[in-house]
Design a protein around this motif. Structure first.
Motif: not given
Length: 550
Positions: A224-225, A323-324, A327-328
Motif C-alpha cells: 500500500l505505502t 493498513h485500514a 487507506r483513508e
C-alpha cells in the motif's frame, strides 16, 4: 492413582509436545520409563545435552510451539544451559526437563547436588521444581503457556527422583488458549496520521515479524505505502527480498549501504524490534531519530530508543488496523533514497555470481550459489562466526523462518544440532546448515545423531583453520590479531567415520555441482569449503570508506 512421572508425561502429551531431545540419567529414570510408554511423544537421544537444547530451540522457532530438552541433575543440567540461554534470548518456546536428587538430600552437601532452579533462573522465563505431585498439571500448564506467550522463551521443570515415584489423583488440565490483546484503536489512528505526515519513513522489522500472520500483514502494508523494510538478522524473510520495498538486512555493527536508508529517514517505524539483536545506539547514536514502536510488549527503556508512539498488542492485528487507517489518508513519501539503496545493494549481491577464484572460494560466491540452488521454502541455519556476518549480508530470503540465525545470545555450536531438528519439522524441504570449522566441532558429536536418524541435512563447513570472527574484530580495532589458528581433522575420514557423504570445494566452479550432489543425497552430507576470509578485511575497509548521500 497415577505415578507422578506418568502424570507428567500425560500432561506433556496433553499440551501437544511432540519431541523431547536429551541425554537421560539415573535421577530421571522413572520419567524415562513413563515416557517409553507414550505413543504421542518421540524421545530423541542426543550425544550431548547442549545439542538437545539447540534441537528443541529450532523446533520452537520453526513451529511456534515448544519441544522439550532433557538432562539429569548436576553436569547434565549444566551442559544444557548454553542452549537454553540461546533459545530464551532468541525468543524460542522451550520446555526444559531436569532430574534431581531425592528431596531428603537437597538441603546439604551431596553427590552431584546443586541448585539447578536458581542456576537456570537468569536464562528462563520461569524455573521451578515439583515438590508435590498434585501440582504437576498446574505446573505443566503454566510452563507451556509461559513458554508460548510473547515474548516466547524457555521454562524449566525439575523433577526430583523421589517425587517421581509418588502418586497422585490429579488429571491433566485442558489446555485453553487465549487470544492476544489487540492494540488500542486511538493509538492506531495516531500512528497512521504520524506516518502519513512523514516524508521519508522507513520500517525496521525485528524478530516479531517472522510470525506468519505478521509477515503477511507487513507485506500488505508495504504494498500500500511503498515504505522500505530493513530487517534484522532474525527477521530475514519477513518480506520477500525480490519485492521493491525490501532493503535487506541491517545489523553488522558497522555502517553499510543499507544504513544509509535509516540515516535518511525522518521516521523509523519499528515492528517486532528486539534490542538483543541490534542496539539502537548503532542506528540512533545521538538519540534524535523520530521513532514509533509496534510490538507485542511495550518498548524497553533506553536513551537511544524513546518512541513517541507505542502501539502495543498483537502485531498482525495492529498492522491490519494500520493498513485500514492509511487507506483513508493522503500521503506522499519521498522514497528515492531507499530505491537507490536497494539498487546499490542488489548490485553488490549480484557482483559475485560469476566469480572464478580457485584455491579458495569467496564468501559472497558461496552464498550466491547456495541461494541459486535452494528453493524458497528451504531452511538455512547459520552458526556463529564470521560466516554469520556474510550470511546476514548476502543470503536473502523469500519467506519467514527460512534462515535461522542465533543473534540474541549468539552461541556457537548451534547449526548442526539445529539442522537435525529442522529436518524433523521440514520433512519435504531442503535443510542446509552453515558453520565455521570452530563452531562445527563444538557439537561434532551430533554427526552420530544425524546418521542414526538418517537426517536429510547438508552441513557446510567454511574452513579457515582459525576463529575467524574474533580475528576479524581484533584486526578491525587493533590492526592485527592474536594467534587464533588451529588444525582440523581429516574431513573425509570424519565423514566416513559417521557414515556421512563428503564433498570438498576449493574452486568457485565446483561450488554448485558439489552442493547439488549433497542436496540430492539421501541422508546427512558434509560439504567443506576452503573459504577466502581475506574478504573480511576488504569488506571492513570498503565500509569504512562509505559515505551516504541523503
Amino acid at each position: 492413582m497415577t505415578k507422578a512421572s506418568d502424570l507428567l508425561v500425560q500432561c506433556l502429551e496433553n499440551e501437544g509436545i511432540e519431541y523431547i531431545y536429551g541425554v537421560p540419567g539415573e535421577e530421571n529414570a522413572d520419567f524415562m520409563m513413563s515416557l517409553e510408554k507414550s505413543d504421542k511423544i518421540t524421545f530423541v537421544l542426543t550425544r550431548h545435552e547442549q545439542g538437545a537444547a539447540f534441537m528443541a530451540e529450532v523446533y520452537g522457532r520453526l513451529t511456534g510451539n515448544p519441544a522439550a530438552c532433557l538432562a539429569t541433575l548436576g553436569p547434565g543440567a549444566t551442559n544444557l544451559i548454553t542452549g537454553v540461554a540461546d533459545a530464551n534470548m532468541d525468543r524460542a518456546p522451550m520446555i526444559v526437563l531436569t532430574g534431581q536428587g531425592a528431596t531428603a538430600r537437597l538441603h546439604k552437601e551431596s553427590h552431584q547436588i546443586m541448585d539447578v532452579v536458581d542456576m537456570f533462573d537468569p536464562v528462563t522465563k520461569w524455573a521451578t521444581t515439583i515438590i508435590n505431585p498434585d501440582t504437576i498439571p498446574e505446573i505443566t500448564r503454566k510452563a507451556v503457556r509461559l513458554a508460548r506467550s510473547e515474548k516466547p522463551g524457555a521454562v524449566l521443570i525439575e523433577l526430583p527422583e523421589d517425587v517421581a515415584k509418588l502418586e497422585s489423583n490429579e488429571k491433566p488440565l485442558e489446555p485453553r488458549r487465549y487470544r492476544r490483546s489487540i492494540a488500542d484503536r486511538d493509538d492506531i489512528v495516531r500512528l497512521a496520521k504520524r506516518i502519513a505526515a512523514a516524508k521519508r519513513p522507513i520500517i525496521l522489522a525485528g524478530n516479531g515479524c517472522v510470525r506468519k500472520r505478521s509477515s503477511e500483514q507487513l507485506a500488505q502494508l508495504c504494498e500500500l505505502t511503498g515504505i522500505g523494510v530493513l530487517n534484522t538478522f532474525m527477521a530475514k524473510g519477513c518480506v520477500d527480498f525480490v519485492k521493491p520495498y525490501s532493503l535487506f538486512t541491517i545489523g553488522l555493527g558497522a555502517k553499510d549501504i543499507v544504513t544509509c536508508a535509516i540515516d535518511a529517514a525522518d521516521l523509523v517505524i519499528t515492528i517486532g524490534f528486539d534490542m538483543v539483536e541490534y542496539h539502537p545506539h548503532l542506528w540512533n547514536p545521538n538519540g534524535d531519530k523520530n521513532i514509533v514502536h509496534i510490538d507485542f510488549i511495550p518498548a524497553e527503556i533506553d536513551k537511544n530508543y524513546h518512541p513517541e508512539i507505542e502501539v502495543v498488542g498483537d502485531i498482525a492485528d495492529a498492522l491490519e488496523q494500520l493498513h485500514a487507517q492509511l487507506r483513508e489518508l493522503d500521503f506522499e513519501f519521498d522514497l528515492k533514497q531507499q530505491q537507490n539503496t536497494r539498487i546499490e545493494m542488489m548490485n553488490e549481491l549480484n557482483a559475485w555470481e560469476n566469480d572464478t577464484a580457485r584455491g579458495k572460494v569467496k564468501p559472497q560466491k558461496v552464498l550466491s550459489d547456495v541461494r541459486a540452488l535452494l528453493p524458497p521454502e528451504a531452511v538455512l541455519l547459520s552458526d556463529v562466526g564470521a560466516h554469520k556476518m556474510w550470511i546476514a549480508r548476502h543470503y536473502q530470503c523469500h519467506e519467514p523462518n527460512t534462515c535461522l540465525v542465533p543473534n540474541g545470545f549468539c552461541s556457537m555450536g548451534f547449526a548442526l544440532p539445529g539442522a537435525i531438528a529442522a529436518a524433523m519439522v521440514q520433512t519435504e524441504n531442503p535443510v542446509v546448515a552453515i558453520a565455521g570449522d570452530a563452531g562445527f566441532l563444538m557439537n561434532v558429536q551430533e554427526m552420530e545423531t544425524a546418521a542414526r536418524l538418517n537426517s536429510n541435512i547438508v552441513v557446510m563447513v567454511w574452513e579457515d583453520n582459525a576463529y575467524g570472527l574474533i580475528a576479524w574484530k581484533q584486526w578491525a580495532e587493533f590492526g592485527h590479531h592474536t594467534d587464533l589458528s588451529f588444525s582440523n581433522p581429516k574431513w573425509t575420514a570424519l565423514a566416513d567415520a559417521f557414515s556421512w557423504s563428503y564433498h570438498g570445494v576449493s574452486n568457485s566452479e565446483d561450488m554448485q555441482p558439489q552442493l547439488a550432489a549433497a542436496l540430492e543425497h539421501q541422508g546427512p552430507s558434509l560439504v567443506v569449503v576452503s573459504i577466502d576470509y581475506d574478504e573480511n578485511q576488504k569488506l571492513t575497509e570498503k565500509l569504512g570508506q562509505l559515505t551516504c548521500t541523503i
